[in-house]
Enzyme design. Structure first.
Site, PDB file in Angstrom:
ATOM      1  N   THR A 149      14.274  22.668  37.811  1.00  0.00           N
ATOM      2  CA  THR A 149      13.243  22.849  36.777  1.00  0.00           C
ATOM      3  C   THR A 149      13.816  23.340  35.474  1.00  0.00           C
ATOM      4  OG1 THR A 149      11.510  23.240  38.387  1.00  0.00           O
ATOM      5  CG2 THR A 149      11.192  24.251  36.235  1.00  0.00           C
ATOM      6  N   TYR A 162       5.547  18.461  36.767  1.00  0.00           N
ATOM      7  CA  TYR A 162       6.543  17.998  35.795  1.00  0.00           C
ATOM      8  C   TYR A 162       7.663  17.279  36.552  1.00  0.00           C
ATOM      9  CZ  TYR A 162       8.584  22.226  37.685  1.00  0.00           C
ATOM     10  OH  TYR A 162       9.042  23.189  38.546  1.00  0.00           O
ATOM     11  N   SER A 207      16.267  20.400  43.625  1.00  0.00           N
ATOM     12  CA  SER A 207      17.074  21.053  44.664  1.00  0.00           C
ATOM     13  C   SER A 207      16.514  20.941  46.077  1.00  0.00           C
ATOM     14  CB  SER A 207      17.289  22.523  44.321  1.00  0.00           C
ATOM     15  OG  SER A 207      16.136  23.298  44.595  1.00  0.00           O
ATOM     16  N   THR A 255      15.044  25.942  41.901  1.00  0.00           N
ATOM     17  CA  THR A 255      14.771  27.207  42.581  1.00  0.00           C
ATOM     18  C   THR A 255      14.424  27.025  44.057  1.00  0.00           C
ATOM     19  OG1 THR A 255      12.436  27.119  41.976  1.00  0.00           O
ATOM     20  CG2 THR A 255      13.943  28.289  40.474  1.00  0.00           C
ATOM     21  N   ASP A 256      14.083  25.807  44.467  1.00  0.00           N
ATOM     22  CA  ASP A 256      13.654  25.626  45.869  1.00  0.00           C
ATOM     23  C   ASP A 256      14.745  25.988  46.866  1.00  0.00           C
ATOM     24  OD1 ASP A 256      11.430  22.698  45.559  1.00  0.00           O
ATOM     25  OD2 ASP A 256      11.274  24.775  44.879  1.00  0.00           O
ATOM     26  N   LYS A 271      13.105  33.092  47.650  1.00  0.00           N
ATOM     27  CA  LYS A 271      11.960  32.687  46.816  1.00  0.00           C
ATOM     28  C   LYS A 271      10.705  33.149  47.546  1.00  0.00           C
ATOM     29  CE  LYS A 271      10.259  28.688  44.191  1.00  0.00           C
ATOM     30  NZ  LYS A 271      10.463  27.250  43.883  1.00  0.00           N
ATOM     31  N   GLU A 318      14.251  41.032  72.286  1.00  0.00           N
ATOM     32  CA  GLU A 318      13.178  40.186  72.832  1.00  0.00           C
ATOM     33  C   GLU A 318      13.702  39.129  73.809  1.00  0.00           C
ATOM     34  OE1 GLU A 318       9.592  41.718  71.498  1.00  0.00           O
ATOM     35  OE2 GLU A 318       9.984  39.960  72.763  1.00  0.00           O
TER      36      GLU A 318
HETATM   37  N1  DGL Z   1      11.826  20.579  42.553  1.00  0.00           N
HETATM   38  C1  DGL Z   1      12.116  22.003  42.499  1.00  0.00           C
HETATM   39  C2  DGL Z   1      13.635  22.230  42.517  1.00  0.00           C
HETATM   40  O1  DGL Z   1      14.345  21.439  41.897  1.00  0.00           O
HETATM   41  C3  DGL Z   1      11.560  22.617  41.257  1.00  0.00           C
HETATM   42  C4  DGL Z   1      11.553  24.098  41.352  1.00  0.00           C
HETATM   43  C5  DGL Z   1      12.430  24.749  40.317  1.00  0.00           C
HETATM   44  O2  DGL Z   1      13.578  24.319  40.051  1.00  0.00           O
HETATM   45  O3  DGL Z   1      11.971  25.791  39.820  1.00  0.00           O
HETATM   46  O4  DGL Z   1      14.077  23.206  43.125  1.00  0.00           O
END
Ligand code: DGL
Length: 353
Positions: free
Chosen positions: A36, A50, A83, A116-117, A189, A310
């Site tokens: 992103t 987006y 990602s 961020t993923d 995240k 466990e």
């Molecule tokens: N498609 C997600 C990624 O590329 C978008 C999320 C982001 O980068 O904030 O990880």
């Protein structure tokens, strides 16, 4: 035009540096991978829906001329993906490039721009495979470059400042967004869409970036980077390790499919303290007898998965993930399996990294 990200660049051209001042700046390489932070939307109010990974590294750098005040910056586009599509092959390519660059005396630190993923996974993979004490900072953004108040520009500026700092030397791979510094091992995240999403919920962030300066208050007690026993320089692939998710009424189908497909390791993201459902004990024992290494992690997200808690790990010959969540336990197990098949040695690794 890419709205706020590029406007920031057009309106705030960095003042000229004296040659002496520029010569003293740290040398930071920005390795761009997509996400992103390099994303664009239909208009400035688009913060969901987006397109990720559309802006190249040179435009990212040009859009933040203030970078030139804190470092001598060069950019490389290693790949350009959202990602969620990250693969082991991407990780190996990235880690090898990072190690080549950090071995150069004219590189003081590295910033990786990333979606961020899966930023937490890439950061942890690098935490275990970077063979240097020099700073490596992974950065992303939760709003695309075209959005009002895009967080990419300030996140990128802070990441470059951190990567060029003495304070970040020896701290392991860092994730820096939202003015906060988190360790690769503990950060996750925690919100699908807000800019404060990255947290090390119980074990805590390492510090802040404020007023053009990093402030550290803690550091990891676990081995990482230059102290890691893992070396990917000669690897073209990683052992197949997959994750089965625990839930009420779970069954063996996914486990059997992964084993049939050649998995060398299985992570169970179990309920609670990594519990094994009665109906899963037999299938897991069968998988173990086929040589598949089983790690008990938890879907809970925080806390220690206790050995012989466990489940009787001694009897089952299973390994516990300590506090690593399933996606990070998978990374450590893949690397562990490049060194050993011994469950005892692998358990040591989960208590070391
Ligand atoms: N498609 C997600 C990624 O590329 C978008 C999320 C982001 O980068 O904030 O990880």
């Amino acid at each position: 035009m890419f709205g706020a990200f590029l406007t920031a660049g057009l309106l705030a051209a960095a003042p000229a540096q004296s040659q002496d001042a520029a010569a003293k700046l740290p040398h930071v390489v920005i390795l761009a991978t997509g996400g992103t932070i390099a994303g664009s939307g239909a208009d400035s109010t688009t913060t969901v829906g987006y397109t990720s990974a559309t802006i190249g590294v040179e435009r990212l750098i040009a859009a933040v001329p203030e970078l030139q005040k804190v470092a001598s910056v060069k950019g490389e586009q290693v790949f350009q993906i959202a990602s969620e599509s990250m693969t082991n092959a991407h990780w190996l390519k990235l880690a090898k490039r990072v190690n080549v660059l950090l071995a150069q005396s004219d590189v003081d630190g590295i910033v990786i721009t990333h979606g961020t993923d899966t930023i937490e996974e890439t950061a942890y993979f690098l935490d275990l495979t970077v063979k240097s004490r020099k700073p490596v900072v992974v950065v992303g953004a939760m709003r695309p470059a075209t959005a009002i108040s895009a967080d990419g520009p300030i996140n990128l500026y802070n990441a470059v400042l951190l990567a060029g700092s003495q304070e970040a030397v020896g701290k392991g791979v860092l994730v820096a967004l939202n003015d906060q510094i988190n360790a690769a091992r503990e950060v996750s995240k925690t919100n699908t869409s807000t800019t404060d999403t990255f947290k090390s919920t119980e074990l805590g962030m390492l510090g802040y970036i404020q007023g053009n300066k990093p402030y550290f208050y803690r550091q990891s007690t676990r081995k990482h980077t230059a102290d890691s026993e893992f070396d990917v320089s000669q690897l073209d692939a990683l052992p197949k390790v997959d994750i089965i998710y625990g839930y009420a009424d779970m069954n063996r189908v996914a486990l059997d499919a992964f084993v049939a497909a050649g998995a060398k390791g299985i992570i169970q993201a179990g309920v609670g303290d990594g519990s094994i459902a009665a109906q899963m004990k037999g299938p897991l024992v069968e998988a173990r007898k086929k040589g598949v290494l089983i790690v008990r992690s938890s879907r809970v997200g925080q806390g220690i998965v206790a050995r012989n808690g466990e489940a009787n790990d001694d009897e089952l010959d299973t390994v516990v993930s300590d506090t690593l969540n399933a996606q990070k336990a998978r990374i450590l197990l893949m690397l562990a399996l490049t060194k050993t098949a011994s469950s005892k040695d692998i358990q040591r690794m989960f208590y070391t990294y």
